[in-house]
Write an enzyme that holds these catalytic residues in place. Sequence first.
Site, PDB file in Angstrom:
ATOM      1  N   ASP A  63       2.315  -6.050   2.688  1.00  0.00           N
ATOM      2  CA  ASP A  63       2.787  -5.096   3.695  1.00  0.00           C
ATOM      3  C   ASP A  63       3.247  -5.768   4.984  1.00  0.00           C
ATOM      4  O   ASP A  63       3.469  -5.092   5.994  1.00  0.00           O
ATOM      5  CB  ASP A  63       1.671  -4.086   4.009  1.00  0.00           C
TER       6      ASP A  63
ATOM      7  N   GLU B 179       4.938  -3.882  12.970  1.00  0.00           N
ATOM      8  CA  GLU B 179       4.483  -3.068  14.101  1.00  0.00           C
ATOM      9  C   GLU B 179       2.968  -2.875  14.126  1.00  0.00           C
ATOM     10  O   GLU B 179       2.366  -2.760  15.200  1.00  0.00           O
ATOM     11  CB  GLU B 179       5.137  -1.686  14.040  1.00  0.00           C
ATOM     12  N   ASP B 180       2.363  -2.860  12.957  1.00  0.00           N
ATOM     13  CA  ASP B 180       0.930  -2.552  12.906  1.00  0.00           C
ATOM     14  C   ASP B 180       0.039  -3.686  13.397  1.00  0.00           C
ATOM     15  O   ASP B 180      -1.151  -3.504  13.595  1.00  0.00           O
ATOM     16  CB  ASP B 180       0.539  -2.144  11.478  1.00  0.00           C
TER      17      ASP B 180
ATOM     18  N   CYS C  10       7.991   0.781  12.085  1.00  0.00           N
ATOM     19  CA  CYS C  10       7.063  -0.246  11.575  1.00  0.00           C
ATOM     20  C   CYS C  10       7.727  -1.586  11.322  1.00  0.00           C
ATOM     21  O   CYS C  10       7.058  -2.600  11.205  1.00  0.00           O
ATOM     22  CB  CYS C  10       6.349   0.234  10.328  1.00  0.00           C
TER      23      CYS C  10
ATOM     24  N   LEU D  94       0.835  -1.209   0.000  1.00  0.00           N
ATOM     25  CA  LEU D  94       0.000   0.000   0.000  1.00  0.00           C
ATOM     26  C   LEU D  94       0.867   1.257   0.000  1.00  0.00           C
ATOM     27  O   LEU D  94       1.940   1.274   0.591  1.00  0.00           O
ATOM     28  CB  LEU D  94      -0.877   0.027   1.260  1.00  0.00           C
TER      29      LEU D  94
ATOM     30  N   HIS E 257       0.264   7.471  10.019  1.00  0.00           N
ATOM     31  CA  HIS E 257       0.123   7.040  11.409  1.00  0.00           C
ATOM     32  C   HIS E 257       0.626   8.139  12.353  1.00  0.00           C
ATOM     33  O   HIS E 257       1.477   8.943  11.968  1.00  0.00           O
ATOM     34  CB  HIS E 257       0.976   5.791  11.675  1.00  0.00           C
TER      35      HIS E 257
ATOM     36  N   ARG F 156      -4.615  -5.782   5.156  1.00  0.00           N
ATOM     37  CA  ARG F 156      -3.643  -6.106   6.196  1.00  0.00           C
ATOM     38  C   ARG F 156      -4.243  -6.891   7.366  1.00  0.00           C
ATOM     39  O   ARG F 156      -3.508  -7.331   8.252  1.00  0.00           O
ATOM     40  CB  ARG F 156      -2.967  -4.813   6.687  1.00  0.00           C
TER      41      ARG F 156
ATOM     42  N   ARG G 258      -6.555   4.824   9.799  1.00  0.00           N
ATOM     43  CA  ARG G 258      -6.457   3.384  10.120  1.00  0.00           C
ATOM     44  C   ARG G 258      -6.949   3.043  11.524  1.00  0.00           C
ATOM     45  O   ARG G 258      -7.078   1.871  11.862  1.00  0.00           O
ATOM     46  CB  ARG G 258      -5.001   2.936  10.010  1.00  0.00           C
TER      47      ARG G 258
HETATM   48  C1  CIR Z   1       0.661   0.626   4.929  1.00  0.00           C
HETATM   49  O1  CIR Z   1       0.170   1.535   4.246  1.00  0.00           O
HETATM   50  O2  CIR Z   1       0.010   0.028   5.782  1.00  0.00           O
HETATM   51  C2  CIR Z   1       2.098   0.245   4.696  1.00  0.00           C
HETATM   52  N1  CIR Z   1       2.408   0.441   3.330  1.00  0.00           N
HETATM   53  C3  CIR Z   1       3.021   1.058   5.580  1.00  0.00           C
HETATM   54  C4  CIR Z   1       2.835   0.773   7.034  1.00  0.00           C
HETATM   55  C5  CIR Z   1       3.778   1.551   7.888  1.00  0.00           C
HETATM   56  N2  CIR Z   1       3.580   1.220   9.247  1.00  0.00           N
HETATM   57  C6  CIR Z   1       3.963   1.971  10.269  1.00  0.00           C
HETATM   58  O3  CIR Z   1       4.467   3.062  10.090  1.00  0.00           O
HETATM   59  N3  CIR Z   1       3.728   1.523  11.504  1.00  0.00           N
END
Ligand code: CIR
Length: 260
Positions: A66, A71-72, A255, A24, A168, A91, A137
């Site tokens: 992704d 971390e997410d 992340c 993404l 974020h 995700r 998100r």
């Molecule tokens: C996203 O859009 O979810 C990923 N391309 C990037 C996530 C980055 N995550 C973060 O900074 N914790």
Amino acid sequence: MTNPTYEFTRAITRRPASSITDGLRAEDIGTPDLDKMLAAHADYVAALKSTGAEVIELPPLEAFPDAVFVEDTALCLPKGAVLMRPGAPSRLGEVAEMAPTLRQCYDEVREIKGPGFIEGGDILVTEREILVGRSARTDAAGVAELAEIVSDWGHSLREVFTPEGVLHFKTDCSLMDGETILSTKRLDASGCFEGYRVLHVAEGEEAAANAIRYNNLVLMAADFPRTAEMLDREGFEVVQISNTECAKLDGGMSCLSLRF
Ligand code: CIR
């Protein structure tokens, strides 16, 4: 909490998959190069390990472009881990892939059941509280569900806002030590860090704000020399890691790992 919130013994990372090219992104600024990303990822893992920590390196997941941005998927706290519920539909399935590893590491693993959404990139754990930024998100219901879980573990949670157009909350800030936050000016202007010592990233180096303090080191994206010099002057031991490929997918230093 007994240990400072930047002292860790372990981390979890996941190697990028070749499907990373489908990751993404808010804006298309080029396709990430897997080999370059793998090289930077190896430097990142080596830096974490150099502090004496154990790094659990998970294999690539082709089905989830992704998934390198682990971390997410979870929040790791001293008393337990919380599985997140990502607001990006593509995700959501990453969480079930992370769950078994966290269950091996923790006696207690709880989960955000929904209907709300929340991603780890919106959560900053400081010595005194857990700051959560609402974003595209992370919604109010997700924050409320997390607040209930962490209050059982003795944490207080404060909801803040993420600047418009920023992915974020932690895209724009990081914890440097018990009382110090590194932040962009635009985020600090919201007043969310009142009572903390705030260091601003240099003008034009906003992408340097997503750093991590990991034991004795600060890992930050390379190519932000004025911010790196400022942190050095402030007495931090800075390690610069190439972030050119993750940046194409709006990712940064925080992340790429879960830290506990
Ligand atoms: C996203 O859009 O979810 C990923 N391309 C990037 C996530 C980055 N995550 C973060 O900074 N914790």
